[in-house]
Write an enzyme that holds these catalytic residues in place. Structure first.
Site, PDB file in Angstrom:
ATOM      1  N   HIS A 158      34.927   3.789 -17.273  1.00 42.33           N
ATOM      2  CA  HIS A 158      35.195   4.109 -15.877  1.00 42.33           C
ATOM      3  C   HIS A 158      36.576   4.755 -15.762  1.00 42.33           C
ATOM      4  CE1 HIS A 158      31.705   1.726 -14.627  1.00 42.33           C
ATOM      5  NE2 HIS A 158      32.134   0.770 -15.434  1.00 42.33           N
ATOM      6  N   ASP A 161      39.598   8.596  -9.446  1.00 46.74           N
ATOM      7  CA  ASP A 161      40.116   9.835  -8.867  1.00 46.74           C
ATOM      8  C   ASP A 161      40.531   9.506  -7.432  1.00 46.74           C
ATOM      9  OD1 ASP A 161      40.371  12.175  -7.400  1.00 46.74           O
ATOM     10  OD2 ASP A 161      38.413  12.989  -7.930  1.00 46.74           O
ATOM     11  N   HIS A 163      41.750  10.854  -4.057  1.00 44.21           N
ATOM     12  CA  HIS A 163      41.883  12.104  -3.297  1.00 44.21           C
ATOM     13  C   HIS A 163      43.257  12.228  -2.642  1.00 44.21           C
ATOM     14  CE1 HIS A 163      37.322  13.154  -2.739  1.00 44.21           C
ATOM     15  NE2 HIS A 163      37.612  12.796  -3.981  1.00 44.21           N
ATOM     16  N   HIS A 198      37.339   7.354  -6.057  1.00 44.77           N
ATOM     17  CA  HIS A 198      36.047   7.092  -6.699  1.00 44.77           C
ATOM     18  C   HIS A 198      36.140   7.262  -8.204  1.00 44.77           C
ATOM     19  CE1 HIS A 198      35.059  11.436  -7.418  1.00 44.77           C
ATOM     20  NE2 HIS A 198      35.808  11.611  -6.357  1.00 44.77           N
ATOM     21  N   CYS A 199      35.133   6.747  -8.880  1.00 45.07           N
ATOM     22  CA  CYS A 199      35.017   6.896 -10.318  1.00 45.07           C
ATOM     23  C   CYS A 199      34.470   8.296 -10.619  1.00 45.07           C
ATOM     24  CB  CYS A 199      34.076   5.827 -10.866  1.00 45.07           C
ATOM     25  SG  CYS A 199      34.099   5.715 -12.660  1.00 45.07           S
ATOM     26  N   HIS A 209      27.916   7.121 -10.945  1.00 48.55           N
ATOM     27  CA  HIS A 209      28.833   6.014 -10.648  1.00 48.55           C
ATOM     28  C   HIS A 209      29.110   5.925  -9.143  1.00 48.55           C
ATOM     29  CE1 HIS A 209      30.503   4.790 -14.772  1.00 48.55           C
ATOM     30  NE2 HIS A 209      29.465   5.584 -14.990  1.00 48.55           N
ATOM     31  N   MET A 214      30.765   3.015  -6.700  1.00 48.54           N
ATOM     32  CA  MET A 214      32.110   3.020  -7.269  1.00 48.54           C
ATOM     33  C   MET A 214      33.039   3.945  -6.489  1.00 48.54           C
ATOM     34  SD  MET A 214      32.752   2.440 -11.212  1.00 48.54           S
ATOM     35  CE  MET A 214      34.263   1.602 -11.686  1.00 48.54           C
ATOM     36  N   HIS A 319      29.203   6.352  15.352  1.00 47.47           N
ATOM     37  CA  HIS A 319      29.243   6.178  16.805  1.00 47.47           C
ATOM     38  C   HIS A 319      29.265   4.686  17.087  1.00 47.47           C
ATOM     39  CE1 HIS A 319      28.329   6.489  21.044  1.00 47.47           C
ATOM     40  NE2 HIS A 319      27.277   5.710  20.879  1.00 47.47           N
ATOM     41  N   GLU A 342      32.905  10.478  21.400  1.00 44.38           N
ATOM     42  CA  GLU A 342      31.675   9.679  21.437  1.00 44.38           C
ATOM     43  C   GLU A 342      31.152   9.451  20.018  1.00 44.38           C
ATOM     44  OE1 GLU A 342      29.172  13.523  22.989  1.00 44.38           O
ATOM     45  OE2 GLU A 342      28.072  11.645  22.856  1.00 44.38           O
ATOM     46  N   THR A 343      31.232  10.494  19.199  1.00 47.52           N
ATOM     47  CA  THR A 343      30.792  10.424  17.805  1.00 47.52           C
ATOM     48  C   THR A 343      31.766  11.260  17.005  1.00 47.52           C
ATOM     49  OG1 THR A 343      28.465  10.204  18.444  1.00 47.52           O
ATOM     50  CG2 THR A 343      28.886  11.016  16.235  1.00 47.52           C
ATOM     51  N   HIS A 369      25.092   7.914  13.516  1.00 49.15           N
ATOM     52  CA  HIS A 369      24.241   8.405  14.596  1.00 49.15           C
ATOM     53  C   HIS A 369      23.303   9.514  14.147  1.00 49.15           C
ATOM     54  CE1 HIS A 369      22.899   8.945  18.754  1.00 49.15           C
ATOM     55  NE2 HIS A 369      23.511   7.807  19.013  1.00 49.15           N
TER      56      HIS A 369
HETATM   57 CU   LIG Z   1      32.702   4.146 -13.092  1.00 49.30          CU
END
Ligand SMILES: [Cu+2]
Length: 405
Positions: A158, A161, A163, A198-199, A209, A214, A319, A342-343, A369
């Site tokens: 594993h 990353d 962001h 995330h992986c 993954h 993950m 929503h 609203e959304t 929604h």
């Molecule tokens: Cu992983």
């Protein structure tokens, strides 16, 4: 694909391209092998083939002549991560100078029930055993120092990353850990906002993954906290951390969800299911109903909740039924929040914060929604809000009754 395997930090781009093709080749091999021997994904073979290349990348990093980071002026603090939907202890407005925030995450592979009603389950790939992984909170200018540990009894390698980070595939290129290995990554939070992590082991293993749970979110707060468009301070009473997860669970010829003995055994079947781009489940916090009933989120009238919605792979449109997104940050916390939504929109591969102060008691459904997802695939959470009803906002003037034609 090639672009993904071209991290600026690794000098031999050919190796990275090779690494991608090795993994893609391994995935193809796995598919072919699986036809002869069902459920023989040869994960260890794929890992072993790519291992030398990952190691080579790590050695190049160690040889780097880059200047060491200046860590003077930073204070070290530990952040105890907690399971979703809760948030770790943190300051909304930073006191003191920048910090190095030490966190530890373990890459746990755990069998999870996805839907009690159908018996659907998954060998989830997780950070710290939960889907989503724990929420991390820091301030702009802080450093995040992660110890990433892969238990010795894991089936797979594993990595992570972020962001929110800058360089080396978001740290993905520097954090590949095999079972029984750990690594430490430090990066500076320079962009305020909510971000997914995330992986990303490489090739088809990346969506595999991610679609096994993950992923998670980090919130990078401005040092002076959240503000409205006029610069007025916005303070929340609690955080509700919601991770939207698309699952693609393999079924047998009778339409029953398949069961597997170990993590990774579903690899070939999962890739086939993922190729349809049609999730069998799209749930909040790992399972159908995880945030309803006993798991429902709690609040009181007058309380302000910051809802942090992470969706690593698919677009979502949250929503709050009966409420609103009073302030919504779909982009940076440096930008003015959108108001009275609203959304709102969570781009797949991102996390979004929305703030709301409850004005009425009762049960609020927080849904994707796309209501097919919300009502049929599992994308629903509940807020149970206590307090006094306000007839000025809403009143049932006449209860349902028969009328005379
Ligand atoms: Cu992983």
């Amino acid at each position: 694909m090639t672009k993904f395997f071209n991290p600026g930090l690794m000098q031999t781009s050919r190796r990275n391209v090779l690494r991608g093709s090795v993994l893609a080749g391994a995935a193809a091999l796995t598919g072919a092998g699986a036809m002869a021997t069902p459920r023989a994904p040869k994960l260890h073979a794929a890992n072993a083939t790519s291992a030398k290349l990952y190691k080579a990348a790590a050695e190049q990093t160690a040889d780097s002549t880059a200047k060491p980071a200046d860590l003077s002026g930073y204070t070290r603090v530990k952040q105890e991560l907690v399971a979703p939907p809760f948030a770790p202890k943190h300051e909304q407005i930073a006191t003191g100078g920048p910090k190095i925030i030490e966190i530890t995450m373990e890459t746990s592979e755990v069998l999870m029930v996805v839907d009690e009603d159908t018996g659907a389950e998954i060998w989830a790939l997780t950070y710290n055993g939960s889907v989503p992984g724990p929420l991390i909170i820091c301030h702009e200018g802080d450093m995040v120092e992660l110890t990433l540990r892969n238990p010795v009894d894991s089936q797979m390698e594993h990595n992570i990353d972020f962001h929110a980070s800058t360089g080396a595939l978001g740290g993905g290129g520097l954090t590949h850990v095999y079972p029984g290995e750990e690594c430490v990554l430090r990066w500076k939070a320079t962009k305020p906002g909510c971000f997914t992590y995330h992986c990303a082991p490489g090739g088809a293993m990346i969506p595999y993954h991610v679609c096994h749970g993950m992923n998670g979110a980090i919130m990078v707060l401005p040092r002076d906290g959240l503000k409205d468009k006029d610069g007025n301070q916005l303070i929340y009473d609690s955080i509700a951390y919601i991770g939207e997860q698309d699952y693609y669970l393999p079924m047998d010829e009778n339409g029953e969800y398949r069961k597997y003995d170990t993590a990774g055994e579903d690899y070939t079947d999962s890739l086939d299911a993922m190729r349809t781009l049609t999730p069998t489940h799209q749930v909040f916090n790992g399972a159908v109903g995880a945030l309803t009933g006993e798991g429902a989120l709690k609040a009181k009238v007058g309380e302000t909740v910051l809802m942090i919605h992470n969706s690593c792979n698919v677009d979502s449109r949250p929503h709050l039924i009966g409420g609103h997104g009073e302030y919504v940050w779909e982009s940076s916390f440096s930008d003015q929040p959108m108001t009275g939504m609203e959304t709102w929109f969570v781009r797949g591969g991102s996390a979004v914060a929305a703030m709301y102060t409850f004005e009425q008691p009762g049960v609020y459904a927080y849904v994707n929604h796309n209501l097919i997802i919300g009502a049929m695939l599992g994308g629903t959470a509940h807020f149970v809000v206590e307090g006094e009803w306000d007839n000025a906002l809403m009143e049932q003037v006449v209860a349902p009754r028969e009328f005379e034609a």
